[in-house]
Structure formats: structure tokens, C-alpha cells
Design a protein around this motif. Structure first.
Motif, PDB file in Angstrom:
ATOM      1  N   GLN A 178      49.933  32.141  64.818  1.00 21.82           N
ATOM      2  CA  GLN A 178      49.611  30.742  64.536  1.00 21.82           C
ATOM      3  C   GLN A 178      48.874  30.103  65.707  1.00 21.82           C
TER       4      GLN A 178
ATOM      5  N   LEU B 200      45.326  31.315  65.567  1.00 16.54           N
ATOM      6  CA  LEU B 200      44.616  30.652  64.479  1.00 16.54           C
ATOM      7  C   LEU B 200      44.221  29.227  64.876  1.00 16.54           C
TER       8      LEU B 200
ATOM      9  N   SER C  45      40.370  28.109  65.175  1.00 20.37           N
ATOM     10  CA  SER C  45      39.950  27.012  64.300  1.00 20.37           C
ATOM     11  C   SER C  45      39.254  25.921  65.103  1.00 20.37           C
TER      12      SER C  45
ATOM     13  N   THR D 280      48.392  39.901  63.682  1.00 23.59           N
ATOM     14  CA  THR D 280      47.116  39.199  63.619  1.00 23.59           C
ATOM     15  C   THR D 280      46.035  40.220  63.315  1.00 23.59           C
TER      16      THR D 280
END
Length: 155
Positions: A59, A62, A66, A127
Motif C-alpha cells: 500500500q 502504491l 500514485s 507487490t
């Protein structure tokens, strides 16, 4: 006469919503979402007291990727905020490495973050490796030059 507050009607709620949409700008929503990604990503590092059980390197990665993907848009839409966002991404990247995530491979594009630690190799368990552009052939422009964001004298 009743002193009881009345619930707004559906029409009043719709009108208030429309008024809010008229004032809202896409840049504000974009910045709010980037801040939420940075805050949530930092929380998922599990480094803050009380968040140890929330640690999730996938997370965190990510969130970092992002925000990095949004940087070209942010540079255009909110240039005054880019420095603070880069600082936040750098802190998030350092925290990611601290919790056992792997830093990007040498030569991989970075968005202003400090290089940290040794490593590379495979991404953390859970991942997937991110797709990367193949390196340019000799004589071809690099990714920054192709994107039009790199100023080259005489061009």
C-alpha cells in the motif's frame, strides 16, 4: 409555533450541493487526494505509534507511485505546491525503505527523492514490479526530453 429544527428538503440539499460544485475546482480535489494518499501511505508504514498493525508495504508503494504519476499534472495545475509534495513523497519513500521495501533500481526515474540504502532486486512480497520504459537508444531523446518538460538550448 414550533422551535423544532426541520430537515432540509431534497430540493434544498440538491441546491446546496450544486452551489458547492460551482465553487469547487479540480485543482483542489487533486491536491486533497494527493494529501490523502500521502497521509494514508505514511500510516501504512506502521511507523507512527499505534499504527504498527497497519503496516502494508504494498500500500505504501502504491501511494508513492500514485503521487509520482500525478506529478506532471500537479506541476501544471498547482506549481506552488509541488515542492511540498516532493518533500512528502521523499519522506514516504524513506519510510518505505525503513520498513523493508526496496528502493528503486539505480537510474530509475525519481521524483526528487533521496537515494537510500542498498538494494534493488525484486519488489517486496505481495507487490508486482512496475512497468518501465525501455532505455532510449543512443542518439534518441530520453523520457524527459520526449515529454517536452526538458528545456534543451537551441530547441
Amino acid at each position: 409555533m414550533s422551535s423544532e429544527p426541520t430537515e432540509p428538503s431534497e430540493e434544498e440539499l440538491r441546491a446546496a450541493y450544486e452551489a458547492e460544485l460551482k465553487r469547487l475546482r479540480v485543482e483542489h480535489v487533486l491536491l486533497d487526494n494527493v494529501a490523502a494518499l500521502a497521509n494514508l501511505g505514511m500510516r501504512r508504514t506502521g511507523l507512527a505509534p499505534g499504527t504498527e498493525g497497519e503496516r502494508d508495504p504494498a500500500q505504501v508503494r502504491l501511494a508513492i507511485e500514485s503521487i509520482r504519476a500525478l506529478m506532471p499534472v500537479l506541476e501544471q495545475a498547482a506549481p506552488s505546491q509541488v515542492s511540498a509534495i516532493r518533500d512528502a513523497v521523499s519522506q514516504l519513500q524513506l519510510a518505505y525503505v525503513r520498513i523493508g521495501g526496496q528502493p528503486p533500481a539505480p537510474g530509475a526515474p525519481e521524483s526528487g527523492a533521496a537515494e537510500g540504502g542498498a538494494g534493488g532486486g525484486a519488489p517486496p512480497e505481495g507487490t508486482e514490479p512496475l512497468a518501465q520504459e525501455p532505455p532510449p537508444k543512443p542518439g534518441e531523446p530520453g523520457p524527459a526530453q520526449r515529454s517536452g518538460r526538458l528545456w534543451v538550448p537551441g530547441q
